[in-house]
Design a protein around this motif. Structure first.
Motif, PDB file in Angstrom:
ATOM      1  N   TRP A  34       0.791  -1.223   0.000  1.00  0.00           N
ATOM      2  CA  TRP A  34       0.000   0.000   0.000  1.00  0.00           C
ATOM      3  C   TRP A  34       0.832   1.286   0.000  1.00  0.00           C
ATOM      4  O   TRP A  34       0.542   2.217  -0.777  1.00  0.00           O
ATOM      5  N   TYR A  77      -4.185  -6.241  -5.728  1.00  0.00           N
ATOM      6  CA  TYR A  77      -5.430  -5.853  -5.059  1.00  0.00           C
ATOM      7  C   TYR A  77      -6.630  -5.948  -5.993  1.00  0.00           C
ATOM      8  O   TYR A  77      -6.511  -5.699  -7.198  1.00  0.00           O
ATOM      9  N   VAL A  81     -11.215  -1.976  -4.261  1.00  0.00           N
ATOM     10  CA  VAL A  81     -10.640  -1.794  -2.927  1.00  0.00           C
ATOM     11  C   VAL A  81      -9.460  -0.829  -3.027  1.00  0.00           C
ATOM     12  O   VAL A  81      -9.338   0.132  -2.263  1.00  0.00           O
ATOM     13  N   SER A  84     -10.642   2.789  -3.862  1.00  0.00           N
ATOM     14  CA  SER A  84     -11.335   3.414  -2.731  1.00  0.00           C
ATOM     15  C   SER A  84     -10.317   3.953  -1.737  1.00  0.00           C
ATOM     16  O   SER A  84     -10.489   5.049  -1.181  1.00  0.00           O
ATOM     17  N   ALA A  85      -9.244   3.195  -1.535  1.00  0.00           N
ATOM     18  CA  ALA A  85      -8.186   3.669  -0.638  1.00  0.00           C
ATOM     19  C   ALA A  85      -7.466   4.864  -1.252  1.00  0.00           C
ATOM     20  O   ALA A  85      -7.176   5.848  -0.559  1.00  0.00           O
ATOM     21  N   ALA A  88      -9.121   8.187  -0.827  1.00  0.00           N
ATOM     22  CA  ALA A  88      -8.993   8.828   0.480  1.00  0.00           C
ATOM     23  C   ALA A  88      -7.710   9.630   0.611  1.00  0.00           C
ATOM     24  O   ALA A  88      -7.582  10.420   1.549  1.00  0.00           O
ATOM     25  N   LEU A 119     -17.745   9.007  -2.581  1.00  0.00           N
ATOM     26  CA  LEU A 119     -16.621   9.103  -1.664  1.00  0.00           C
ATOM     27  C   LEU A 119     -15.500   9.974  -2.242  1.00  0.00           C
ATOM     28  O   LEU A 119     -14.818  10.703  -1.521  1.00  0.00           O
TER      29      LEU A 119
ATOM     30  N   SER B  84     -12.343   0.462   2.806  1.00  0.00           N
ATOM     31  CA  SER B  84     -11.076   0.579   2.084  1.00  0.00           C
ATOM     32  C   SER B  84     -10.558   2.010   2.177  1.00  0.00           C
ATOM     33  O   SER B  84      -9.351   2.241   2.339  1.00  0.00           O
ATOM     34  N   ALA B  85     -11.471   2.964   2.070  1.00  0.00           N
ATOM     35  CA  ALA B  85     -11.064   4.366   2.200  1.00  0.00           C
ATOM     36  C   ALA B  85     -10.624   4.658   3.630  1.00  0.00           C
ATOM     37  O   ALA B  85      -9.615   5.338   3.851  1.00  0.00           O
ATOM     38  N   ALA B  88      -7.112   3.702   4.502  1.00  0.00           N
ATOM     39  CA  ALA B  88      -6.047   4.582   4.033  1.00  0.00           C
ATOM     40  C   ALA B  88      -5.799   5.754   4.972  1.00  0.00           C
ATOM     41  O   ALA B  88      -4.789   6.436   4.831  1.00  0.00           O
ATOM     42  N   CYS B  89      -6.696   6.008   5.906  1.00  0.00           N
ATOM     43  CA  CYS B  89      -6.444   7.138   6.811  1.00  0.00           C
ATOM     44  C   CYS B  89      -6.561   6.738   8.274  1.00  0.00           C
ATOM     45  O   CYS B  89      -6.865   7.578   9.120  1.00  0.00           O
ATOM     46  N   LEU B 119      -4.114  -4.309   2.314  1.00  0.00           N
ATOM     47  CA  LEU B 119      -4.033  -2.858   2.248  1.00  0.00           C
ATOM     48  C   LEU B 119      -3.993  -2.232   3.641  1.00  0.00           C
ATOM     49  O   LEU B 119      -3.323  -1.218   3.872  1.00  0.00           O
TER      50      LEU B 119
END
Lengths: 439, 439
Positions: A34, A77, A81, A84-85, A88, A119, B84-85, B88-89, B119
């Motif tokens: 990641w 991945y 998924v 979406s990461a 952010a 999102l 998933s978002a 990331a945070c 992830l």
């Protein structure tokens, strides 16, 4: 504003070159690490790319074990998924995920892309694929992939269900009035009641209309079925041209099909995929390419040669000339061409296999100026509306393009220096679809 | 180390209280407003919660329109996109997404949860649901939900396929040796070749074994089928007890079933869901609850009363006593109980409907000390191993719990003050499943 390139960065897998992960600077686990993925995505955003593109395969790649064990594609991945990461930790760049119409479910897919679009505040894109790999079929209860015509019939209906679900919500459905306690106007949220050949879906979705109306729709493929579906449905069409002439043929054909269906051909963008090697000099760029290609083991190249020749080449001595071949049913035309090449240039099996394996995408090799020249020529002459850039390794391939080619394109006004719009549609210059409930 | 509570925060929807969004401080769009979701997730992580829990419904909720239009549940993110978002945070908190065994596909689900687990560096959890809502069935080509026994038979096979796919990768499958060019050892990546009643899945997955071996498995439901599946498969079991006695019955029953299957009962954690109202004084907490309950319009409460009484109550005068009811086939036992309550306490229809609508979860109302007392009593007396905390509004419900109850629990040593482990399994104290390929 002058004409600009629409640029996507190919990020799943992180590279298409077979040997990218063997490069000394490359983190070999980049496809599922990641921090690396996040850093590459942010680089592309800082360089003002329009979008990140993620391909997908719903199985291990169909290769013989000797090649498969050398491939970094075995672990990646899920595209949604991953995006979406990325959503952010980015703010502007578009996020295009591949989603299969043969093996995904339309209600779930419509909801996931709508979720990503909310999102990311309007940055989602869906790359429609029909998935031909038979290994994938066997992960979903089938013995083989659907026939071509069935795959495209299913894809068309799938597309209608997904967009119909998005259209089932008016932009004005949510009142959210604390005083009266009324949250939504149910007259503006309608069931789809779809009953078709492949799907039966009542709806409505349980998520509001996407920020972009519909996420951006992308599609690849050169077949008649793919071109027709693209002309009808796609905002972005991925191509794979190796010369301006073949690029123009594809470009004009797809735009003509779109025009014939009453669409504005400017609202369908043609983006060939292109692997780039850039250097301070042309020699340096060529040396980078040679270095990467030399890192590919012959076991990785042999399967491509077997496909071209229609015979299993894994037993051939790599350092001898191509032996006499048995006549086979399959691939005769191609076989003659490749045998002739081997004889003409006196190539060993190893050398011939290397030629056969050269990247499936187009390639650009040269200085930033040379690369920008060709991009500009194609853009101005109906070769393309932009590119999906394929990087040869991580992070060098990304850094090379971003530090050398991007500034040259920006200097020429062919690429933005900051994002103009809020959504992917706005940045690419695509209209926002209106729900029938709002017409 | 003394015994500690395992705490999950219920974040999708952001609250379960019908009127949460009408609270003056609440952003009414919280369920699909990313900056709000991100901030709530980070609050829970700063407070050292074990995990974020996200429920799911694959359709609009089955309510009459008069109630549905008042419900904020009409629009929410897909749970996996949302988590998933969040991955990331955040860095430590677990991420538990609901996934339906009736309407998802096992290959895609296995891959998505494995992706989230990689992830997030080992923080994923899968809450298994079988999805009973008939409206959901009609979004997936069925006229009605599967029968209870079929749903659970399918869930069991689905679980075996998903975990079998995860187990198809050894922890040592990836060699990634740049020198030899060998990326993986294919002897350590095995197909599943599953052929069962509901699924036929070849495998292997095209993503490496999850960081946690398997993501954490969660399951809710009080039925025999759910308890059996939980005892066999789940790491976390969500309950819904309203008294210590019923909590203990459930706790002991599930642990006994797990023990009978040869499992260590300490490795299956029972977590009832609980909505919390906390105040500086008991009166303040009660006033918060009254305030929220008074914000619920009677149109939102009537459907619950209709269910209890087995008759449509939407035509009744809300400010009169309950009229004489027609005798119906359905719900007789329940009807008698509710009619008796109405007569005994001389309740109007409005008052009775409010009682009928009281949160489906357990509730804790009081000072931080009172709430911590009850939590400690349940924890120490086989009532639970922790809770899924349900907040009454956004952000006040979250802030109340975090600023008042969490410090009290930490003071008593019932909650961590920093994360001990790297993964969700490590933080909860669950073993990491070993692949048969590594035994």
């Amino acid at each position: 504003m002058s004409k600009q390139l629409c640029l996507g960065g190919f990020m799943r897998p992180v590279c298409l070159h077979t040997a990218w992960w063997r490069h000394p600077s490359a983190p070999a686990n980049a496809n599922f690490h990641w921090p690396t993925i996040k850093s590459l995505a942010q680089k592309l955003e800082n360089a003002c790319f329009d979008a990140i593109f993620t391909a997908d395969h719903l199985a291990l790649m169909p290769m013989p074990p000797a090649a498969l064990r050398r491939s970094a594609t075995v672990t990646s991945y899920d595209p949604l998924v991953m995006l979406s990461a990325i959503a952010a930790c980015t703010e502007h760049i578009g996020l295009i995920a591949t989603g299969s119409t043969s093996y995904e479910d339309p209600y779930l897919l419509a909801r996931r892309f709508a979720s990503l679009d909310h999102l990311s505040n309007g940055r989602a894109g869906w790359n429609i694929v029909t998935t031909v790999n038979p290994e994938a079929a066997r992960n979903f209860g089938l013995e083989n992939a659907l026939r071509h015509s069935d795959r495209y019939a299913r894809a068309e209906e799938f597309f209608d269900v997904v967009t119909g679900l998005w259209d089932g919500w008016s932009d004005k459905a949510l009142t959210m009035d604390k005083e009266s306690g009324i949250f939504s106007d149910l007259e503006k949220i309608r069931p789809l009641n779809h009953k078709g050949e492949f799907f039966s879906v009542q709806g409505p979705l349980n998520i509001a209309r996407p920020v972009q109306g519909w996420p951006v729709i992308a599609l690849a493929g050169a077949s008649e079925g793919a071109r027709d579906l693209a002309a009808r449905s796609a905002d972005l069409v991925f191509g794979n041209a190796r010369s301006l002439e073949t690029a123009q043929q594809f470009y004009r054909d797809v735009k003509a099909r779109a025009r014939a269906l009453g669409r504005n051909p400017d609202e369908i963008k043609i983006l060939p995929a292109c692997q780039v090697y850039v250097g301070a000099t042309r020699e340096e760029a060529l040396a980078k390419k040679r270095y990467m290609d030399d890192l590919v083991h012959i076991e990785s190249n042999i399967p491509n040669l077997s496909i071209r020749l229609g015979v299993d080449c894994s037993g051939f001595d790599p350092d001898q000339p191509l032996p006499e071949l048995p006549v086979t049913e399959q691939g005769q035309g191609n076989q003659r061409e490749w045998v002739a090449l081997a004889r003409r240039e006196k190539l060993t099996v190893r050398e011939l296999a290397k030629r056969a394996a050269e990247s499936g995408t187009g390639e650009l090799v040269g200085t930033a100026k040379e690369i920008a020249d060709q991009m500009e020529t194609w853009l101005m002459n109906e070769g393309c509306d932009g590119y999906i850039i394929v990087f040869h390794t991580v992070p060098d391939g990304y850094d090379d393009f971003i530090t050398m080619v991007v500034p040259e394109l920006q200097r020429r006004g062919l690429m933005r220096t900051q994002y103009e719009g809020n959504t992917l549609r706005e940045n690419i210059g695509l209209p926002r679809p209106i729900s029938p409930l709002d017409k």
